[in-house]
Design a protein around this motif. Structure first.
Motif, PDB file in Angstrom:
ATOM      1  N   PRO A 177       1.003  -1.420   0.072  1.00 29.75           N
ATOM      2  CA  PRO A 177       0.103   0.043   0.081  1.00 29.75           C
ATOM      3  C   PRO A 177       0.750   1.256  -0.241  1.00 29.75           C
ATOM      4  CG  PRO A 177      -1.024  -1.624   1.451  1.00 29.75           C
ATOM      5  CD  PRO A 177       0.356  -2.029   1.217  1.00 29.75           C
ATOM      6  N   ARG A 178       2.000   1.417   0.693  1.00 26.62           N
ATOM      7  CA  ARG A 178       2.937   2.487   0.803  1.00 26.62           C
ATOM      8  C   ARG A 178       3.638   2.774  -0.722  1.00 26.62           C
ATOM      9  NH1 ARG A 178       3.888   7.448   1.747  1.00 26.62           N
ATOM     10  NH2 ARG A 178       6.125   8.121   2.017  1.00 26.62           N
ATOM     11  N   ALA A 179       3.655   1.616  -1.267  1.00 24.04           N
ATOM     12  CA  ALA A 179       4.646   1.723  -2.396  1.00 24.04           C
ATOM     13  C   ALA A 179       3.664   2.253  -3.351  1.00 24.04           C
ATOM     14  CB  ALA A 179       5.028   0.191  -3.223  1.00 24.04           C
ATOM     15  N   ARG A 180       2.277   1.874  -3.445  1.00 21.18           N
ATOM     16  CA  ARG A 180       1.205   2.341  -4.413  1.00 21.18           C
ATOM     17  C   ARG A 180       0.788   3.770  -3.985  1.00 21.18           C
ATOM     18  NH1 ARG A 180      -4.219   2.712  -3.369  1.00 21.18           N
ATOM     19  NH2 ARG A 180      -4.171   1.212  -1.939  1.00 21.18           N
ATOM     20  N   GLU A 181       0.984   4.200  -2.977  1.00 17.98           N
ATOM     21  CA  GLU A 181       0.855   5.688  -2.473  1.00 17.98           C
ATOM     22  C   GLU A 181       2.086   6.460  -3.075  1.00 17.98           C
ATOM     23  OE1 GLU A 181       0.879   5.847   1.686  1.00 17.98           O
ATOM     24  OE2 GLU A 181      -1.175   4.949   1.860  1.00 17.98           O
ATOM     25  N   LEU A 182       3.113   5.878  -3.011  1.00 15.17           N
ATOM     26  CA  LEU A 182       4.557   6.698  -3.553  1.00 15.17           C
ATOM     27  C   LEU A 182       4.344   6.984  -4.882  1.00 15.17           C
ATOM     28  CD1 LEU A 182       6.982   5.338  -0.932  1.00 15.17           C
ATOM     29  CD2 LEU A 182       6.640   7.628  -1.351  1.00 15.17           C
ATOM     30  N   TRP A 183       4.018   5.660  -5.615  1.00 16.68           N
ATOM     31  CA  TRP A 183       3.936   5.707  -7.231  1.00 16.68           C
ATOM     32  C   TRP A 183       2.802   6.577  -7.680  1.00 16.68           C
ATOM     33  CZ3 TRP A 183       4.461  -0.280  -6.930  1.00 16.68           C
ATOM     34  CH2 TRP A 183       5.804  -0.576  -7.002  1.00 16.68           C
TER      35      TRP A 183
END
Length: 207
Positions: free
Chosen positions: A78-84
């Motif tokens: 989820p954090r990766a998706r937020e950053l992307w």
């Protein structure tokens, strides 16, 4: 979309990508030079430094590190998706590509329409992998001619997976001999351009 229109689209995308490449990397203040990281902690610190300055590619890279749980970070999709998502909004083509993969595969959340939109955005700026994936999805959905048109563009950009997919489609009867021949010639020309004697010499001199 005709082959001519597809070629024009590829040429236009390549020109836009070239302009973006040539205009990037000139906004760092004098003396703000990043050196190659010596270890994971140094690399993470370097990435976060650029992330704090809203560097789209650094934010995208940090997302990748969270996605795989690298550089000592705990895996956090989820954090990766937020950053992307943030990086994509700031203009990162790679982030659009990564978001497409996440939404297509169902990592964290599945949203095929959103996936396609991200790949379309990346493909329009010359991202061969995204263009290939659009073709692969159309092929999977039975839209073979549209698939070939997408794959033809990425094959002519030197993307071997696209050439191989068109070859497979030709064997299956979903692409014509002429289409496969065109993809093969376009791929060959792209590879020859990338491996030209001038490029090799420039690379040698740059070492």
């Amino acid at each position: 979309m005709s082959n001519m229109a597809a070629t024009d689209l590829a040429d236009s995308a390549a020109r836009r990508l070239q302009r973006a490449l040539m205009s990037s990397g000139h906004d760092r203040p004098e003396g703000d030079v990043t050196t190659l990281p010596a270890d994971d902690a140094s690399e993470l610190s370097m990435i976060k430094k650029r992330t704090d300055k809203k560097d789209a590619e650094a934010i995208s890279r940090l997302g990748q590190k969270y996605f795989y749980g690298e550089l000592g970070l705990t895996k956090d999709v989820p954090r990766a998706r937020e950053l992307w998502t943030e990086a994509a909004e700031l203009g990162s083509v790679e982030a659009h590509y990564r978001l497409g993969l996440v939404y297509y595969s169902g990592n964290d959340v599945e949203d095929k329409p959103r996936c396609i939109r991200h790949w379309q955005q990346a493909a329009m700026t010359g991202h061969a992998g995204s263009r290939h994936n659009l073709g692969a999805v159309e092929h999977e959905n039975g839209n073979h001619q549209l698939a070939v048109q997408h794959l033809m563009i990425s094959a002519k950009m030197g993307y071997e997976y696209s050439l191989n997919t068109i070859k497979d489609m030709f064997k299956e009867g979903h692409a014509s001999k002429a289409q496969y021949a065109e993809a093969l010639l376009g791929f060959r020309d792209a590879v020859e351009e990338m491996t030209s004697p001038q490029r090799k010499e420039a690379k040698r001199l740059g070492r």
